[in-house]
Motif scaffolding. Sequence first.
Motif, PDB file in Angstrom:
ATOM      1  N   ALA A 281      31.162  37.269  58.276  1.00  0.00           N
ATOM      2  CA  ALA A 281      32.511  37.804  58.439  1.00  0.00           C
ATOM      3  C   ALA A 281      32.585  39.281  58.111  1.00  0.00           C
ATOM      4  O   ALA A 281      33.674  39.864  58.139  1.00  0.00           O
ATOM      5  CB  ALA A 281      33.481  37.036  57.537  1.00  0.00           C
ATOM      6  N   SER A 282      31.455  39.902  57.784  1.00  0.00           N
ATOM      7  CA  SER A 282      31.375  41.338  57.462  1.00  0.00           C
ATOM      8  C   SER A 282      32.266  41.712  56.281  1.00  0.00           C
ATOM      9  O   SER A 282      32.941  42.738  56.291  1.00  0.00           O
ATOM     10  CB  SER A 282      31.729  42.195  58.688  1.00  0.00           C
ATOM     11  OG  SER A 282      30.826  41.954  59.735  1.00  0.00           O
ATOM     12  N   VAL A 283      32.277  40.857  55.252  1.00  0.00           N
ATOM     13  CA  VAL A 283      33.052  41.130  54.048  1.00  0.00           C
ATOM     14  C   VAL A 283      32.179  40.845  52.839  1.00  0.00           C
ATOM     15  O   VAL A 283      31.114  40.222  52.937  1.00  0.00           O
ATOM     16  CB  VAL A 283      34.346  40.282  53.982  1.00  0.00           C
ATOM     17  CG1 VAL A 283      35.301  40.670  55.092  1.00  0.00           C
ATOM     18  CG2 VAL A 283      34.021  38.789  54.034  1.00  0.00           C
ATOM     19  N   ALA A 284      32.630  41.318  51.686  1.00  0.00           N
ATOM     20  CA  ALA A 284      31.988  41.042  50.403  1.00  0.00           C
ATOM     21  C   ALA A 284      33.066  40.606  49.422  1.00  0.00           C
ATOM     22  O   ALA A 284      34.238  40.965  49.559  1.00  0.00           O
ATOM     23  CB  ALA A 284      31.254  42.274  49.880  1.00  0.00           C
ATOM     24  N   CYS A 285      32.663  39.819  48.429  1.00  0.00           N
ATOM     25  CA  CYS A 285      33.620  39.194  47.510  1.00  0.00           C
ATOM     26  C   CYS A 285      33.711  39.981  46.209  1.00  0.00           C
ATOM     27  O   CYS A 285      32.689  40.379  45.639  1.00  0.00           O
ATOM     28  CB  CYS A 285      33.185  37.753  47.229  1.00  0.00           C
ATOM     29  SG  CYS A 285      34.251  36.878  46.062  1.00  0.00           S
ATOM     30  N   ILE A 405      38.504  34.685  46.604  1.00  0.00           N
ATOM     31  CA  ILE A 405      39.938  34.993  46.621  1.00  0.00           C
ATOM     32  C   ILE A 405      40.193  36.368  47.216  1.00  0.00           C
ATOM     33  O   ILE A 405      41.123  36.570  47.989  1.00  0.00           O
ATOM     34  CB  ILE A 405      40.514  34.935  45.192  1.00  0.00           C
ATOM     35  CG1 ILE A 405      40.352  33.542  44.615  1.00  0.00           C
ATOM     36  CG2 ILE A 405      41.974  35.335  45.177  1.00  0.00           C
ATOM     37  CD1 ILE A 405      40.856  33.430  43.195  1.00  0.00           C
ATOM     38  N   GLU A 406      39.363  37.331  46.833  1.00  0.00           N
ATOM     39  CA  GLU A 406      39.576  38.709  47.252  1.00  0.00           C
ATOM     40  C   GLU A 406      38.285  39.219  47.881  1.00  0.00           C
ATOM     41  O   GLU A 406      37.210  39.085  47.298  1.00  0.00           O
ATOM     42  CB  GLU A 406      39.968  39.562  46.048  1.00  0.00           C
ATOM     43  CG  GLU A 406      40.288  41.005  46.391  1.00  0.00           C
ATOM     44  CD  GLU A 406      40.678  41.779  45.148  1.00  0.00           C
ATOM     45  OE1 GLU A 406      41.866  42.093  44.995  1.00  0.00           O
ATOM     46  OE2 GLU A 406      39.800  42.055  44.322  1.00  0.00           O
ATOM     47  N   VAL A 407      38.395  39.811  49.047  1.00  0.00           N
ATOM     48  CA  VAL A 407      37.226  40.328  49.749  1.00  0.00           C
ATOM     49  C   VAL A 407      37.482  41.772  50.154  1.00  0.00           C
ATOM     50  O   VAL A 407      38.628  42.212  50.284  1.00  0.00           O
ATOM     51  CB  VAL A 407      36.889  39.477  50.996  1.00  0.00           C
ATOM     52  CG1 VAL A 407      36.482  38.071  50.599  1.00  0.00           C
ATOM     53  CG2 VAL A 407      38.057  39.446  51.966  1.00  0.00           C
ATOM     54  N   VAL A 408      36.387  42.507  50.339  1.00  0.00           N
ATOM     55  CA  VAL A 408      36.439  43.887  50.824  1.00  0.00           C
ATOM     56  C   VAL A 408      35.454  43.996  51.974  1.00  0.00           C
ATOM     57  O   VAL A 408      34.637  43.108  52.216  1.00  0.00           O
ATOM     58  CB  VAL A 408      36.079  44.898  49.710  1.00  0.00           C
ATOM     59  CG1 VAL A 408      37.098  44.848  48.597  1.00  0.00           C
ATOM     60  CG2 VAL A 408      34.686  44.619  49.162  1.00  0.00           C
ATOM     61  N   THR A 409      35.535  45.104  52.693  1.00  0.00           N
ATOM     62  CA  THR A 409      34.617  45.302  53.803  1.00  0.00           C
ATOM     63  C   THR A 409      33.200  45.520  53.279  1.00  0.00           C
ATOM     64  O   THR A 409      32.999  45.956  52.144  1.00  0.00           O
ATOM     65  CB  THR A 409      35.041  46.511  54.652  1.00  0.00           C
ATOM     66  OG1 THR A 409      34.996  47.681  53.825  1.00  0.00           O
ATOM     67  CG2 THR A 409      36.441  46.313  55.190  1.00  0.00           C
ATOM     68  N   THR A 410      32.218  45.246  54.094  1.00  0.00           N
ATOM     69  CA  THR A 410      30.830  45.377  53.663  1.00  0.00           C
ATOM     70  C   THR A 410      30.436  46.823  53.437  1.00  0.00           C
ATOM     71  O   THR A 410      29.339  47.083  52.951  1.00  0.00           O
ATOM     72  CB  THR A 410      29.889  44.759  54.704  1.00  0.00           C
ATOM     73  OG1 THR A 410      30.206  45.306  56.001  1.00  0.00           O
ATOM     74  CG2 THR A 410      30.040  43.269  54.739  1.00  0.00           C
ATOM     75  N   ALA A 411      31.283  47.776  53.779  1.00  0.00           N
ATOM     76  CA  ALA A 411      30.963  49.174  53.484  1.00  0.00           C
ATOM     77  C   ALA A 411      30.855  49.411  51.988  1.00  0.00           C
ATOM     78  O   ALA A 411      30.216  50.350  51.527  1.00  0.00           O
ATOM     79  CB  ALA A 411      32.027  50.105  54.072  1.00  0.00           C
TER      80      ALA A 411
END
Length: 583
Positions: A281-285, A405-411
């Motif tokens: 999903a191209s996100v990080a937790c 619960i909270e994710v950010v972009t993989t950048a």
Amino acid sequence: MSAARSRAARVLALWCPDWPAVAAAAVDEVPPTRPVVVLHANRVVAGTATARAEGVRRGLTRREAQARCPGLYVAQADPDRDARLFEPVVAAVAEIVPGVEVLRPGLLVLAARGAARFFGSEEAAAERLVDAVAATGVECAIGIADELSTAVIAARRATIVPPGEGPRFLAPLPVAELAVEPSLAAPERADLVDLLHRLGLRRIGDFAALSPAEVGSRFGADAIRAHRCARAEPERPPSAAPPAADLAVEYPCDPPIDRIDAAAFAGRLLATRLHERLAGASVACTRLIVSAETAAGEQLSRVWRCAEPLTPEGTADRVRWQLDGWLTQRALRGVPPEEDPGGAVHGRGIAPGDPRSFAPGQNPAGATGEHHRGHGVRQRGARSAGTPPYRPGPAPITVLRLEPIEVVTTAALQMGLWGEAGDNEERARRALVRVQGLLGGTAVQVGVLSGGRGPAERITLIALGDEPSPRSDPDLPWPGRLPEPAPAVVLVDHPGVRLEAADSSPVWVTDRGDFTAVPARLHWGRKHWSVTGWAGPWLLDEQWWGGTRPDCLVRAQVLLDDSVRTLLLLGYNRAWHVEGLYE
């Protein structure tokens, strides 16, 4: 920010002082009057109040700490132990106020609004939480403020910051407070604090007075986050948002998990699955729920919050810590009180209701969160009147679930070529292999622990990629070997130094193995230091069969007046040389 908005977003932080040292003392049953420190990489990372009273501070080496406090009890850092013993504290808080988020073992946060409304005021909520934690045998301090980072800093001072007063509370504090909590700061925050000191910005208010444009144009991304913290600007508060169901992963445990080693295996497997789904999903937790179901139908859950995006290894560690805490709590609570009349500690943790009492002067903290000197964990004794009744712990775990619960972009997270994250060692190895290809096979060498008596002899340099076979067996006795710890830096070229007495006469060694005079100064090039302590000298009688050794070979250790460096000296041909540095 309006007063109504700030009150709605209030954050409560609960901090257990010196938690790594407290946990180590509890596991090893160290008396509360004995000073305790925890070491990592041979440096003090935590210590009890009794250790600080003896002059022991974070950052000191083991040698320096023991020199200041000879009766010091030394333990090694163990995150698993810290998390395991902190779980009963988290459970006690979660029974009173839901929505607890663990920043690290020893520190948790929660939204203050619900607790204040239920108990009538923030002061009453803080008092109730301190009492609940004290019932588990642990001391704590409470801080409440508009923003999370401000609340954490306030907890270290047991302070409730009025709404809208965050900037005024932070302004007179040292700027080093922005880096004191590792769960809220990037690793480079310490470098930022050092730079601000050299620029003359010694207080948080001085740093907050800079404009965001000035900070953004002169410093890095972490400085921008630190600047927002210094100005008490809005941050991400404790969240009660539902988890992202499409990213959650679940693992049915068949057979049910009731051992810590099986829990660690399941946690690593589930962490790998979670990060595969996050990568897709191209996100990080950055905020994770670890939940479990037991064979008795119990629902267990805990929220872990991180300043930086989680890596697979970081996720696996937190899952292992949490399962270890639940299972250890079960093992402790699984012994009915009538079967444990002596109040002995079973397992490897401390559960709520553990039959212990404070020694004189070790009373639980009051409503303000003020803590007293000591380890802060109750010692063995009779069950107190306020101890909660016996309750069995959770049954074996049947289902394990991870929900971001909270994710950010993989950048925000640097990913490796094959999906790994933060694999600095492998990236460094690839760079060394490239250098080796340019300069030749023996141009890049790595050290392998070897046998020997001197520090240089105990290192065998092997070309990168060759079999790491030492020149001598390091497990042999090697009588006369230089005692631990080994020097942090070994100098193979042995630069010369001059050791002098108080009257500037040179210091050498007599035939009986003593100094010819008391060492007072050491000259190294154009610099010189006063000598405040020494060990030795030790005459060396080795390799006599070679026929080329000097007439006198001797070692000594000297402590310089800056109190942060010790030199290992090697003497031969009536001259002293630096063989190693103790950092």
